[in-house]
Motif scaffolding. Sequence first.
Motif, PDB file in Angstrom:
ATOM      1  N   ASN A   1       0.837  -1.192   0.000  1.00 31.17           N
ATOM      2  CA  ASN A   1       0.000   0.000   0.000  1.00 31.17           C
ATOM      3  C   ASN A   1       0.876   1.247   0.000  1.00 31.17           C
ATOM      4  OD1 ASN A   1      -2.243   1.601   0.076  1.00 31.17           O
ATOM      5  ND2 ASN A   1      -2.557   1.382   2.272  1.00 31.17           N
ATOM      6  N   TYR A   2       1.494   1.512  -1.123  1.00 26.09           N
ATOM      7  CA  TYR A   2       2.408   2.643  -1.231  1.00 26.09           C
ATOM      8  C   TYR A   2       1.616   3.896  -1.533  1.00 26.09           C
ATOM      9  CZ  TYR A   2       5.415  -1.375  -1.971  1.00 26.09           C
ATOM     10  OH  TYR A   2       6.043  -2.582  -1.844  1.00 26.09           O
ATOM     11  N   GLN A   3       1.821   4.931  -0.715  1.00 29.69           N
ATOM     12  CA  GLN A   3       1.120   6.180  -0.957  1.00 29.69           C
ATOM     13  C   GLN A   3       1.835   7.347  -0.293  1.00 29.69           C
ATOM     14  OE1 GLN A   3      -2.823   6.054   0.708  1.00 29.69           O
ATOM     15  NE2 GLN A   3      -2.142   4.994   2.537  1.00 29.69           N
ATOM     16  N   LYS A   4       1.536   8.511  -0.790  1.00 28.15           N
ATOM     17  CA  LYS A   4       2.074   9.761  -0.244  1.00 28.15           C
ATOM     18  C   LYS A   4       1.136  10.199   0.881  1.00 28.15           C
ATOM     19  CE  LYS A   4       3.291  14.359  -1.969  1.00 28.15           C
ATOM     20  NZ  LYS A   4       3.425  15.107  -3.235  1.00 28.15           N
TER      21      LYS A   4
ATOM     22  N   ILE B   1      11.529   7.602  -0.558  1.00 28.44           N
ATOM     23  CA  ILE B   1      11.574   8.126   0.805  1.00 28.44           C
ATOM     24  C   ILE B   1      10.186   8.542   1.290  1.00 28.44           C
ATOM     25  CG2 ILE B   1      12.072  10.550   0.192  1.00 28.44           C
ATOM     26  CD1 ILE B   1      13.846   8.710   2.999  1.00 28.44           C
ATOM     27  N   VAL B   2       9.276   8.856   0.376  1.00 29.97           N
ATOM     28  CA  VAL B   2       7.936   9.310   0.743  1.00 29.97           C
ATOM     29  C   VAL B   2       6.955   8.143   0.876  1.00 29.97           C
ATOM     30  CG1 VAL B   2       5.930  10.660  -0.027  1.00 29.97           C
ATOM     31  CG2 VAL B   2       8.244  11.602  -0.254  1.00 29.97           C
ATOM     32  N   SER B   3       6.871   7.306  -0.136  1.00 27.01           N
ATOM     33  CA  SER B   3       5.847   6.250  -0.168  1.00 27.01           C
ATOM     34  C   SER B   3       6.351   4.866   0.207  1.00 27.01           C
ATOM     35  CB  SER B   3       5.238   6.163  -1.569  1.00 27.01           C
ATOM     36  OG  SER B   3       6.228   5.690  -2.478  1.00 27.01           O
TER      37      SER B   3
ATOM     38  N   SER C   1       8.281   8.963  -8.842  1.00 25.33           N
ATOM     39  CA  SER C   1       7.667   7.736  -8.329  1.00 25.33           C
ATOM     40  C   SER C   1       6.171   7.820  -8.581  1.00 25.33           C
ATOM     41  CB  SER C   1       7.953   7.563  -6.838  1.00 25.33           C
ATOM     42  OG  SER C   1       7.392   8.623  -6.089  1.00 25.33           O
ATOM     43  N   LYS C   2       5.582   6.698  -8.908  1.00 21.59           N
ATOM     44  CA  LYS C   2       4.162   6.692  -9.259  1.00 21.59           C
ATOM     45  C   LYS C   2       3.263   6.980  -8.056  1.00 21.59           C
ATOM     46  CE  LYS C   2       0.519   3.934 -11.324  1.00 21.59           C
ATOM     47  NZ  LYS C   2       0.209   2.665 -12.020  1.00 21.59           N
ATOM     48  N   HIS C   3       3.471   6.279  -6.967  1.00 21.85           N
ATOM     49  CA  HIS C   3       2.562   6.393  -5.828  1.00 21.85           C
ATOM     50  C   HIS C   3       2.904   7.562  -4.915  1.00 21.85           C
ATOM     51  CE1 HIS C   3       0.890   2.579  -7.082  1.00 21.85           C
ATOM     52  NE2 HIS C   3       2.120   2.127  -7.180  1.00 21.85           N
TER      53      HIS C   3
END
Length: 152
Positions: free
Chosen positions: A3-6, A47-49, A95-97
């Motif tokens: 569950n990769y997300q910003k 580093i974000v997602s 990055s996509k997510h």
Amino acid sequence: MSNYQKTTEAISKLTPEQYRITQEAATEPAFRNRYWDNHEQGLYVDIVSGEPLFASIDKFDSGSGWPSFTVPVDPDNIVEKRDRSWGMVRTEVRSKHGDSHLGHLFDDGPREQGGLRYCINSAAMRFIPLAELEAAGYGDFAHLFTTEEAAR
């Protein structure tokens, strides 16, 4: 992990340099960044997602002073955009997510490996050493570092 997300929480934990690079498309100094000369085996994630971006087996010394890779771990996690800043046309890599600015893509990489060079800012990534992949939730990527795969 899948569950990769910003998130606002992830953004709030960024250092000022990480924020400038990932959120404002800045560039860190060549040869003065964390991973340009890292030779340890492992996985580089946003580093974000936290989405997986690059593996150390695809990293090479481009002489540029930034971490350079021939191919992403999962092309679906990479977005390429036309970048006309600085009076030139380049391909920005995000990055996509996480929608993080990562760096740029050039066509001057090793010819025997496809000729691409993903020139990436260290501050946009977190490095997870091979021995820590499982504990960090990235055990599914350990197969990339088997003797047969690492020899490619």
